[in-house]
Design a protein around this motif. Structure first.
Motif, PDB file in Angstrom:
ATOM      1  N   ALA A 346       0.842  -1.200   0.000  1.00 48.99           N
ATOM      2  CA  ALA A 346       0.000   0.000   0.000  1.00 48.99           C
ATOM      3  C   ALA A 346       0.873   1.243   0.000  1.00 48.99           C
ATOM      4  CB  ALA A 346      -0.916  -0.008   1.216  1.00 48.99           C
ATOM      5  N   LEU A 347       0.414   2.309  -0.637  1.00 46.62           N
ATOM      6  CA  LEU A 347       1.182   3.541  -0.750  1.00 46.62           C
ATOM      7  C   LEU A 347       0.629   4.632   0.163  1.00 46.62           C
ATOM      8  CD1 LEU A 347       1.963   3.546  -4.562  1.00 46.62           C
ATOM      9  CD2 LEU A 347       3.240   2.558  -2.660  1.00 46.62           C
ATOM     10  N   ASN A 348       0.255   4.210   1.357  1.00 51.00           N
ATOM     11  CA  ASN A 348      -0.184   5.110   2.410  1.00 51.00           C
ATOM     12  C   ASN A 348      -0.104   4.335   3.713  1.00 51.00           C
ATOM     13  OD1 ASN A 348      -1.281   7.377   3.771  1.00 51.00           O
ATOM     14  ND2 ASN A 348      -2.680   7.798   2.069  1.00 51.00           N
ATOM     15  N   TYR A 349      -0.326   5.039   4.812  1.00 45.47           N
ATOM     16  CA  TYR A 349      -0.218   4.409   6.122  1.00 45.47           C
ATOM     17  C   TYR A 349      -1.554   4.477   6.853  1.00 45.47           C
ATOM     18  CZ  TYR A 349       4.854   4.807   5.471  1.00 45.47           C
ATOM     19  OH  TYR A 349       6.131   4.712   4.986  1.00 45.47           O
ATOM     20  N   THR A 350      -1.784   3.458   7.669  1.00 40.39           N
ATOM     21  CA  THR A 350      -2.929   3.457   8.567  1.00 40.39           C
ATOM     22  C   THR A 350      -2.464   2.912   9.905  1.00 40.39           C
ATOM     23  OG1 THR A 350      -5.226   2.718   8.839  1.00 40.39           O
ATOM     24  CG2 THR A 350      -3.684   1.137   7.906  1.00 40.39           C
ATOM     25  N   ASN A 351      -3.278   3.086  10.937  1.00 43.33           N
ATOM     26  CA  ASN A 351      -2.874   2.626  12.266  1.00 43.33           C
ATOM     27  C   ASN A 351      -2.880   1.100  12.380  1.00 43.33           C
ATOM     28  OD1 ASN A 351      -2.513   5.226  13.264  1.00 43.33           O
ATOM     29  ND2 ASN A 351      -4.656   5.426  13.868  1.00 43.33           N
ATOM     30  N   GLY A 352      -3.683   0.443  11.562  1.00 45.44           N
ATOM     31  CA  GLY A 352      -3.799  -1.007  11.646  1.00 45.44           C
ATOM     32  C   GLY A 352      -2.720  -1.728  10.859  1.00 45.44           C
ATOM     33  N   SER A 353      -2.721  -3.056  10.979  1.00 40.68           N
ATOM     34  CA  SER A 353      -1.804  -3.890  10.209  1.00 40.68           C
ATOM     35  C   SER A 353      -2.482  -5.228   9.959  1.00 40.68           C
ATOM     36  CB  SER A 353      -0.489  -4.100  10.968  1.00 40.68           C
ATOM     37  OG  SER A 353      -0.721  -4.740  12.204  1.00 40.68           O
ATOM     38  N   ALA A 354      -1.987  -5.957   8.986  1.00 40.75           N
ATOM     39  CA  ALA A 354      -2.553  -7.268   8.660  1.00 40.75           C
ATOM     40  C   ALA A 354      -1.490  -8.101   7.971  1.00 40.75           C
ATOM     41  CB  ALA A 354      -3.780  -7.113   7.752  1.00 40.75           C
ATOM     42  N   SER A 355      -1.644  -9.404   8.056  1.00 39.01           N
ATOM     43  CA  SER A 355      -0.731 -10.301   7.364  1.00 39.01           C
ATOM     44  C   SER A 355      -0.788 -10.029   5.869  1.00 39.01           C
ATOM     45  CB  SER A 355      -1.131 -11.748   7.651  1.00 39.01           C
ATOM     46  OG  SER A 355      -0.335 -12.645   6.913  1.00 39.01           O
ATOM     47  N   ASN A 356       0.386  -9.910   5.241  1.00 40.50           N
ATOM     48  CA  ASN A 356       0.516  -9.664   3.794  1.00 40.50           C
ATOM     49  C   ASN A 356       0.249  -8.213   3.392  1.00 40.50           C
ATOM     50  OD1 ASN A 356       1.613 -11.651   2.195  1.00 40.50           O
ATOM     51  ND2 ASN A 356      -0.301 -12.778   1.938  1.00 40.50           N
ATOM     52  N   LEU A 357       0.065  -7.312   4.378  1.00 38.99           N
ATOM     53  CA  LEU A 357      -0.112  -5.900   4.054  1.00 38.99           C
ATOM     54  C   LEU A 357       1.149  -5.134   4.442  1.00 38.99           C
ATOM     55  CD1 LEU A 357      -1.844  -3.464   3.147  1.00 38.99           C
ATOM     56  CD2 LEU A 357      -2.661  -3.294   5.519  1.00 38.99           C
ATOM     57  N   TYR A 358       1.801  -4.532   3.443  1.00 38.90           N
ATOM     58  CA  TYR A 358       2.968  -3.679   3.661  1.00 38.90           C
ATOM     59  C   TYR A 358       2.546  -2.243   3.370  1.00 38.90           C
ATOM     60  CZ  TYR A 358       5.422  -8.143   3.333  1.00 38.90           C
ATOM     61  OH  TYR A 358       5.848  -9.441   3.539  1.00 38.90           O
ATOM     62  N   GLN A 359       3.065  -1.293   4.148  1.00 34.77           N
ATOM     63  CA  GLN A 359       2.649   0.108   4.015  1.00 34.77           C
ATOM     64  C   GLN A 359       3.866   0.997   3.766  1.00 34.77           C
ATOM     65  OE1 GLN A 359      -0.201   1.261   7.180  1.00 34.77           O
ATOM     66  NE2 GLN A 359      -0.366  -0.926   7.662  1.00 34.77           N
ATOM     67  N   PHE A 360       3.743   1.840   2.747  1.00 35.04           N
ATOM     68  CA  PHE A 360       4.868   2.656   2.294  1.00 35.04           C
ATOM     69  C   PHE A 360       4.315   3.968   1.767  1.00 35.04           C
ATOM     70  CE2 PHE A 360       7.972   3.202  -1.473  1.00 35.04           C
ATOM     71  CZ  PHE A 360       8.823   4.000  -0.741  1.00 35.04           C
ATOM     72  N   GLY A 361       4.926   5.092   2.145  1.00 31.28           N
ATOM     73  CA  GLY A 361       4.433   6.372   1.640  1.00 31.28           C
ATOM     74  C   GLY A 361       5.365   7.515   1.976  1.00 31.28           C
ATOM     75  N   LEU A 362       4.969   8.704   1.555  1.00 31.57           N
ATOM     76  CA  LEU A 362       5.724   9.931   1.821  1.00 31.57           C
ATOM     77  C   LEU A 362       4.964  10.725   2.880  1.00 31.57           C
ATOM     78  CD1 LEU A 362       6.537  10.981  -1.865  1.00 31.57           C
ATOM     79  CD2 LEU A 362       7.966   9.644  -0.302  1.00 31.57           C
ATOM     80  N   SER A 363       5.124  10.361   4.140  1.00 31.38           N
ATOM     81  CA  SER A 363       4.326  10.999   5.185  1.00 31.38           C
ATOM     82  C   SER A 363       5.131  12.047   5.932  1.00 31.38           C
ATOM     83  CB  SER A 363       3.818   9.946   6.176  1.00 31.38           C
ATOM     84  OG  SER A 363       4.884   9.438   6.961  1.00 31.38           O
ATOM     85  N   ALA A 364       4.428  13.068   6.411  1.00 28.01           N
ATOM     86  CA  ALA A 364       5.056  14.092   7.246  1.00 28.01           C
ATOM     87  C   ALA A 364       5.588  13.469   8.530  1.00 28.01           C
ATOM     88  CB  ALA A 364       4.036  15.187   7.574  1.00 28.01           C
ATOM     89  N   GLU A 365       4.883  12.459   9.040  1.00 31.38           N
ATOM     90  CA  GLU A 365       5.316  11.800  10.264  1.00 31.38           C
ATOM     91  C   GLU A 365       6.673  11.121  10.082  1.00 31.38           C
ATOM     92  OE1 GLU A 365       0.747  11.146  10.250  1.00 31.38           O
ATOM     93  OE2 GLU A 365       2.328  11.616   8.828  1.00 31.38           O
ATOM     94  N   ASP A 366       6.863  10.458   8.945  1.00 31.70           N
ATOM     95  CA  ASP A 366       8.142   9.807   8.641  1.00 31.70           C
ATOM     96  C   ASP A 366       9.291  10.801   8.761  1.00 31.70           C
ATOM     97  OD1 ASP A 366       8.104   7.127   8.206  1.00 31.70           O
ATOM     98  OD2 ASP A 366       8.203   7.234   6.030  1.00 31.70           O
ATOM     99  N   GLU A 367       9.117  11.955   8.151  1.00 37.02           N
ATOM    100  CA  GLU A 367      10.187  12.946   8.111  1.00 37.02           C
ATOM    101  C   GLU A 367      10.404  13.579   9.486  1.00 37.02           C
ATOM    102  OE1 GLU A 367       9.674  15.671   4.935  1.00 37.02           O
ATOM    103  OE2 GLU A 367       9.718  14.096   3.405  1.00 37.02           O
ATOM    104  N   ALA A 368       9.335  13.784  10.235  1.00 36.66           N
ATOM    105  CA  ALA A 368       9.474  14.334  11.582  1.00 36.66           C
ATOM    106  C   ALA A 368      10.208  13.354  12.488  1.00 36.66           C
ATOM    107  CB  ALA A 368       8.101  14.670  12.157  1.00 36.66           C
ATOM    108  N   ARG A 369       9.888  12.076  12.360  1.00 37.18           N
ATOM    109  CA  ARG A 369      10.589  11.056  13.155  1.00 37.18           C
ATOM    110  C   ARG A 369      12.072  11.048  12.829  1.00 37.18           C
ATOM    111  NH1 ARG A 369       5.523   8.144  12.677  1.00 37.18           N
ATOM    112  NH2 ARG A 369       6.081   7.445  10.586  1.00 37.18           N
ATOM    113  N   ASP A 370      12.407  11.172  11.548  1.00 33.22           N
ATOM    114  CA  ASP A 370      13.812  11.167  11.154  1.00 33.22           C
ATOM    115  C   ASP A 370      14.537  12.403  11.676  1.00 33.22           C
ATOM    116  OD1 ASP A 370      15.648   9.441   9.605  1.00 33.22           O
ATOM    117  OD2 ASP A 370      15.951  11.234   8.389  1.00 33.22           O
TER     118      ASP A 370
END
Length: 602
Positions: A346-370
């Protein structure tokens, strides 16, 4: 990419010492059954005796008083008593017990720098019993880790492996060494590898860390680790490999014949979806020239409302893996579906997760964490947060705070700004308005018209910033006006338009920011291919091309990233790794504005 939080002393090196350090030279006081008034009298008695005793005996008595206070949670009073003791001429064991208590208090307060300042007075390990020597090394490791000196932490832990025979405890120690080495930056690692006095143990660990650093693909990384195993087969890390690094050769690449590209090509997100598609197609064509490539099946995600509809379409078209969706609600629906019958990137993020679901995107949160991690790595511990009063600003603020706090830092204050009230917002954040108010009050009280110089708050050592270029060009001069020009600023990529503009960005000088290699590195083959057919690859819109390219190049390595601890993949959007929840983390490149131009700093 994150800095380690220290592990419990009981869990690591000292777990085999029955969970306790050596007792003080004088018998410890039994305090559990004493009422607080009796304990206070006991403390007063000890301190009174200390005033009439020889230096060594006085130090013993003060230590006992400090231990009593510490057991009651009165760390401040205990610290005040200990700081007056001159440990230089005390017996080694007494020295050790005093410094141990001071160091532990500093560690409990997440102050690695102060802990190291105490440890500088630790007696030579050769003068201590083995248990105390081991505990001393553990304190050093915890202090280095908390202070962001992960290489020094790893060195101390490596020295301690000689003392551990129990395989379970040794595995814990190897895992922690590995985590420390993974957070050591490339320059430090390369420098350490070149030192001529490295012993066998240290050199082996350093070369393993280097072997694990991904080149451009994980297959190369796997080969490097296999070569290391052949050369260092007698090394303790080869006998007991850290974590999941033990069997990299057993992890296969994802190999599929038909990939579904599930992106919006109609509706409000059509332009975004089309740009990501262009990136995917560019990477696909490049791969076709080198190898056989899977067939791409393009699906308009706007036509599917539920996870069931998406899965039915995948089954009808015999799709074996899907890149997408982009829409957050659809990613959320997939995360709540349960075990998915085929992999989704998937090319976005959500709070949940599931088997076989990978999440990848350009989020503001990613950059703030870094950015927060980068500040901690630089030794910063007290941060101010400044973000726009908007939805993405609030998300960045939360990610700044959560990450900085989790890595041992403290958020001193935070503020949201609007362009119209920037001056007031920054003044309030820096508390210059409070110093002015105090001066006005004093003038009224005294009737004197004295000169007054405004001052900013002194309890912060860095600023975490999220801002667009037009706002950041105003923010930096205002910070300087309010005497905060010396505070290091770590910003997200939004601060840079993506195109060099020396005249406009001169006011950003000194600001450090993280951005993707697509923007900061020389153009890759894929970017040059897109440059030939698109005129917007240098804008923020061009980042969507980079996301598409990385999504296509990433999918074969998803299983390896998930199964191999420390595995990373160099992409157009950063150095990519995978969390336990199958969410892709991006470690950015870092630059600093000099003369209005970004200059790489790592």
């Amino acid at each position: 990419m994150m800095i380690l939080k220290r592990l419990s002393l009981i869990v690591t090196l000292t777990s085999f010492i029955a969970g306790c350090a050596m007792p003080p030279m004088s018998p410890p006081l039994v305090t559990g059954s004493l009422p607080s008034s009796s304990q206070e009298a006991n403390i007063d008695s000890l301190l009174s005796q200390a005033q009439r005793s020889s230096p060594i005996r006085a130090a013993e008595l003060k230590l006992q008083a400090a231990q009593l206070l510490a057991s009651q949670g009165e760390q401040g009073r205990a610290s005040d008593i200990l700081k007056d003791i001159d440990t230089a001429n005390l017996p080694p064991t007494l020295q050790f017990n005093i410094i141990k208590l001071q160091t532990q208090q500093a560690l409990d307060n997440n102050d690695g720098e102060k802990a190291l300042s105490y440890l500088a007075y630790m007696p030579s390990l050769s003068t201590l019993p083995e248990d105390d020597a081991l505990l001393s090394e553990q304190l050093y490791a915890d202090a280095y880790g908390l202070n962001g000196q992960s290489l020094e932490e790893a060195k101390i832990l490596i020295e301690g492996t000689d003392y551990i025979q129990d395989q379970e405890k040794l595995q814990l120690l190897h895992d922690r060494i590995w985590q420390a080495l993974q957070t050591t930056n490339d320059a430090e690692l390369q420098s350490a590898l070149q030192q001529p006095n490295n012993n066998y143990l240290l050199q082996g660990w350093l070369e393993l860390a280097l072997a694990s650093r991904s080149i451009a693909d994980i297959q190369t990384q796997t080969n490097n680790i296999e070569n290391w195993l052949n050369l260092w087969q007698a090394h303790p890390a080869a006998q007991l490999m850290p974590g999941n690094l033990a069997s990299p050769q057993s992890i296969d690449l994802l190999n599929v014949a038909r990939i579904g590209i599930l992106l919006p090509t109609s509706g409000s997100l059509a332009k975004v979806g089309k740009a990501i598609q262009d990136g995917i197609s560019t990477a696909h064509f490049a791969n076709q020239e080198r190898n056989s490539a899977p067939e791409l099946v393009f699906l308009d995600s706007a036509l599917y409302a539920t996870a069931d509809e998406i899965l039915q379409a995948a089954q009808e078209k015999d799709i074996q893996l899907i890149i997408g969706p982009l829409e957050k609600d659809k990613v959320s629906a997939l995360s709540q579906f349960g075990a998915l019958p085929l992999p989704f990137l998937a090319l976005n993020y959500t709070n949940g997760s599931a088997s076989n679901l990978y999440q990848f995107g350009l989020s503001a949160e990613d950059e703030a964490r870094d950015a927060a991690t980068q500040a901690i790595n630089a030794g910063k511990r007290y941060a101010l947060i400044l973000t726009p009063n908007s939805a993405w600003g609030k998300r960045a603020e939360t990610a700044f705070a959560d990450t900085f706090n989790s890595l041992g830092g403290t958020i001193v204050s935070r503020a949201s700004f609007s362009t119209e009230e920037l001056n007031q917002n920054i003044s309030e954040l820096l508390k210059t308005d409070e110093s002015k108010a105090r001066a006005i009050k004093l003038r009224k009280a005294t009737g004197l018209n004295f000169e007054f110089e405004e001052r900013r708050r002194q309890d912060a050592d860095t600023i975490l910033l999220a801002a667009r270029p037009q706002d950041a060009r105003l923010i930096k001069p205002i910070l300087s006006f309010y005497f905060a020009g010396d505070l290091p600023v770590y910003a997200t990529s939004q601060i840079f338009s993506g195109a060099t503009n020396t005249a406009a960005d001169i006011d950003l000088n000194g600001i450090m920011f993280g951005d993707i290699p697509w923007v900061l590195s020389p153009p890759s083959d894929n970017r040059r291919a897109l440059n030939a057919i698109r005129n917007n690859t240098g804008t923020r819109f061009g980042r969507l091309y980079a996301l598409g390219i990385d999504a296509y190049n990433l999918y074969p390595y998803l299983q390896q990233l998930g199964a191999t601890q420390g595995a990373r993949l160099q992409g157009e959007t950063g150095m990519l790794s995978l969390t336990e929840e199958n969410k892709v983390n991006r470690h950015l490149q870092w630059a600093i504005f000099e003369n209005g131009t970004p200059k790489l700093i790592e």
